[in-house]
Design a protein around this motif. Structure first.
Motif, short mmCIF file in Angstrom:
data_model
loop_
_atom_site.label_atom_id
_atom_site.label_comp_id
_atom_site.label_asym_id
_atom_site.label_seq_id
_atom_site.Cartn_x
_atom_site.Cartn_y
_atom_site.Cartn_z
N PHE A 17 37.62 49.43 35.73
CA PHE A 17 36.40 49.93 36.36
C PHE A 17 35.15 49.37 35.68
O PHE A 17 34.16 49.03 36.35
N LEU A 18 35.18 49.25 34.37
CA LEU A 18 34.01 48.73 33.66
C LEU A 18 33.81 47.24 33.90
O LEU A 18 32.67 46.77 34.02
N LEU A 19 34.91 46.50 33.99
CA LEU A 19 34.80 45.08 34.35
C LEU A 19 34.20 44.94 35.74
O LEU A 19 33.36 44.07 35.99
N CYS A 20 34.63 45.80 36.66
CA CYS A 20 34.09 45.75 38.02
C CYS A 20 32.62 46.17 38.05
O CYS A 20 31.83 45.65 38.86
N LEU A 21 32.23 47.11 37.18
CA LEU A 21 30.82 47.50 37.09
C LEU A 21 29.98 46.32 36.62
O LEU A 21 28.87 46.08 37.14
N GLY A 22 30.49 45.56 35.65
CA GLY A 22 29.78 44.37 35.21
C GLY A 22 29.65 43.35 36.32
O GLY A 22 28.59 42.72 36.50
N LYS A 139 45.61 47.45 44.01
CA LYS A 139 44.54 48.45 43.92
C LYS A 139 43.37 47.93 43.11
O LYS A 139 42.20 48.13 43.47
N ALA A 140 43.67 47.26 42.00
CA ALA A 140 42.60 46.73 41.14
C ALA A 140 41.78 45.68 41.87
O ALA A 140 40.55 45.64 41.76
N ILE A 141 42.44 44.82 42.64
CA ILE A 141 41.72 43.81 43.41
C ILE A 141 40.85 44.48 44.48
O ILE A 141 39.74 44.02 44.79
N GLY A 142 41.33 45.60 45.04
CA GLY A 142 40.52 46.34 45.99
C GLY A 142 39.24 46.87 45.36
O GLY A 142 38.16 46.80 45.95
N VAL A 143 39.35 47.41 44.15
CA VAL A 143 38.16 47.90 43.44
C VAL A 143 37.21 46.75 43.13
O VAL A 143 35.99 46.85 43.30
N VAL A 182 28.43 48.33 29.70
CA VAL A 182 29.59 47.46 29.95
C VAL A 182 30.01 46.74 28.67
O VAL A 182 31.19 46.68 28.32
N ILE A 183 29.04 46.20 27.93
CA ILE A 183 29.35 45.46 26.71
C ILE A 183 30.05 46.37 25.70
O ILE A 183 31.10 46.03 25.14
N GLY A 184 29.46 47.56 25.47
CA GLY A 184 30.04 48.47 24.49
C GLY A 184 31.43 48.96 24.88
O GLY A 184 32.34 49.02 24.05
N ALA A 185 31.60 49.28 26.17
CA ALA A 185 32.87 49.83 26.61
C ALA A 185 33.96 48.76 26.64
O ALA A 185 35.11 49.03 26.25
#
Length: 490
Positions: A17-22, A139-143, A182-185
């Motif tokens: 989720f955090l990679l997708c947020l970035g 599912k991950a690709i969908g996100v 994103v960087i910290g997480a």
């Protein structure tokens, strides 16, 4: 040749989720600027021609460096490159927001594009690697698809809100808290890449050739509307791009440690999916641009209402990419889901090709928006599943970079070609004595029709070239064994 593995993260879905947020932040930055361009122009005394470079200064390095940075991630560590890219992007966002003159803003936007390319090129490869099995990967690709798709629409709304409520500076400052999170997480949640074993060179010549070709290609596309697609300048630059690409392919065939291993392109699904992606995104990016212009220049909407008017597309993309596509892909395979999505997008664009000058939002625009969102929400995850289907752990970074590169080329083509066609048709209709509103509407409708034909071509290509098998159900003993393992784990 290099090998690269990672130990499983403690919280794989939190990391995904955090990679997708970035990724969402990087994609959002490409559209959030559009709404604020008039304010930026008046504040920093940009000329009309110079203002376009606020967009181009970001697009050229971003599109040109994706393939190179994807391979660098495979060689030197995807987590490391993602964090470096996010840091560069976030620091450049601060510099963009603090710019007091046009030169500082353009240089900062270029640096933003470099950082965005480094982070975005490896993000999809990291997401795919973090997923534990085929179902989780889908599912991950969908996100990831949702984050990439919704970023463009969200940028239009957020850009209008920030520019009107605060100032244009905040369309860049908003990246700072997101980037820091994103960087910290990612630093904490995503494990370090295992030591990468490097053999041979990193193919500096191949990197130079493909980066020059892609940067020049993006530049040629974005400037073609100014000089004309058939002009000597455009044709000459296009020929030079082809020469550079040919030299790059020759180099990759002979290099001991190629930047782009040509075995990736021998996969029918990988090569075909990337070509289909260019055609689909040409229509989709063109839709966002043309629909916003129709709402503003024909129906008279302001920037904020325009963003809200396009929001049904983002809503449909979110629902179908997050909750529907993974189930359908798991049941029927990615190809049928992709074909269904392409049909829905084509139908929606055909509806928009009938837009009248005296039309209304509810009657003429709204019926097409859920269809195009449903189509993209179904089609994009299926397309990425096919494009990444043959990616090995050693090549997932460069395959991810290739997917993102094709996205940028499709988006750039969509904006440049369809905007040019719409403008030409509008000028022709004005010459026939029709009103400006009627001419604008006719131009947009004409471009929507061309976009529908382009996506339909992608539909035919996908039907003929791509291969997909319906996933076979697990044998009963295997299901019982899996259930037993799950119970023991609990």
């Amino acid at each position: 040749m290099s090998t690269q593995t990672t130990s499983p993260p403690r919280s794989p879905w939190a990391a995904i989720f955090l990679l997708c947020l970035g990724q969402l932040m990087i994609i959002l930055d490409g559209s959030i600027v559009n709404v604020a361009l008039p304010s930026i122009g008046s504040s920093l005394d940009f000329s009309a021609a110079g203002l376009a470079w606020v967009i181009n200064a970001y697009m050229i390095p971003f599109g040109g460096l994706l393939l190179l940075t994807g391979r660098l991630g495979d060689l030197f560590g995807r987590r490391r490159l993602f964090l470096i890219g996010q840091v560069v992007f976030t620091v450049a966002s601060v510099l963009c927001g603090a710019s007091g003159n046009s030169a500082m803003l353009l240089v900062s936007r270029f640096v933003q594009g470099v950082g965005g390319a480094a982070a975005s090129a490896v993000a999809l490869g990291m997401v795919v690697t973090l997923a534990r099995d085929g179902a989780e990967r889908t599912k991950a690709i969908g996100v990831y698809s949702f984050a990439s798709a919704v970023g463009g629409s969200l940028g239009v709304v957020l850009g209008g809100v920030l520019t009107q409520a605060l100032s244009w500076h905040w369309i860049f400052f908003v990246n700072v808290p997101i980037g820091a999170l994103v960087i910290g997480a990612v630093w904490r949640l995503v494990p370090r890449d295992a030591r990468v074993e490097q053999r041979g060179s990193s193919d500096a010549l191949g990197g130079l050739l493909v980066t020059a070709a892609l940067m020049l290609g993006v530049y040629t596309i974005v400037k073609a509307s100014d000089y004309g697609w058939a002009s000597g300048r455009t044709l000459g630059l296009g020929a030079l791009v082809l020469v550079l690409l040919a030299a790059f392919l020759v180099r990759e065939a002979k290099a001991a440690s190629p930047l782009l291993p040509l075995r990736i392109l021998r996969s029918r699904n990988v090569a075909g999916a990337n070509l289909v992606q260019i055609l689909m995104l040409t229509g989709m990016y063109g839709f966002q641009f043309l629909c916003a212009l129709y709402l503003q220049r024909v129906l008279g909407f302001d920037a904020l209402v325009t963003g809200l008017g396009i929001w049904p597309v983002s809503l449909a993309i979110g629902v179908f990419s997050l909750f529907v596509s993974a189930r359908l892909i798991s049941r029927f395979g990615p190809k049928p889901v992709l074909l269904t999505g392409l049909v829905l997008i084509t139908v929606a664009l055909v509806l928009l090709s009938r837009l009248p000058a005296d039309g209304g939002y509810a009657a003429d625009v709204l019926p097409a928006l859920p269809l195009i969102g449903m189509g993209f929400g179904l089609g994009m995850p299926a397309l990425m599943t096919l494009a990444m289907s043959s990616a090995t752990p050693e090549d997932s970074g460069v395959t991810s970079g290739l997917v993102n590169t094709m996205q940028q080329l499709g988006g750039s083509l969509g904006l440049a070609v369809l905007a040019s066609l719409a403008a030409s048709r509008t000028a022709s209709v004005l010459g026939d004595g029709k009103s400006e509103v009627a001419a604008l509407s006719d131009g947009y409708a004409h471009a929507f029709g061309i976009a529908a034909a382009i996506v339909a071509a992608g539909l035919v290509l996908a039907a003929v070239v791509l291969r997909s098998r319906k996933p076979a159900p697990a044998p009963e003993p295997a299901r019982e064994e899996a259930a037993s393992r799950d119970a023991e784990t609990v």
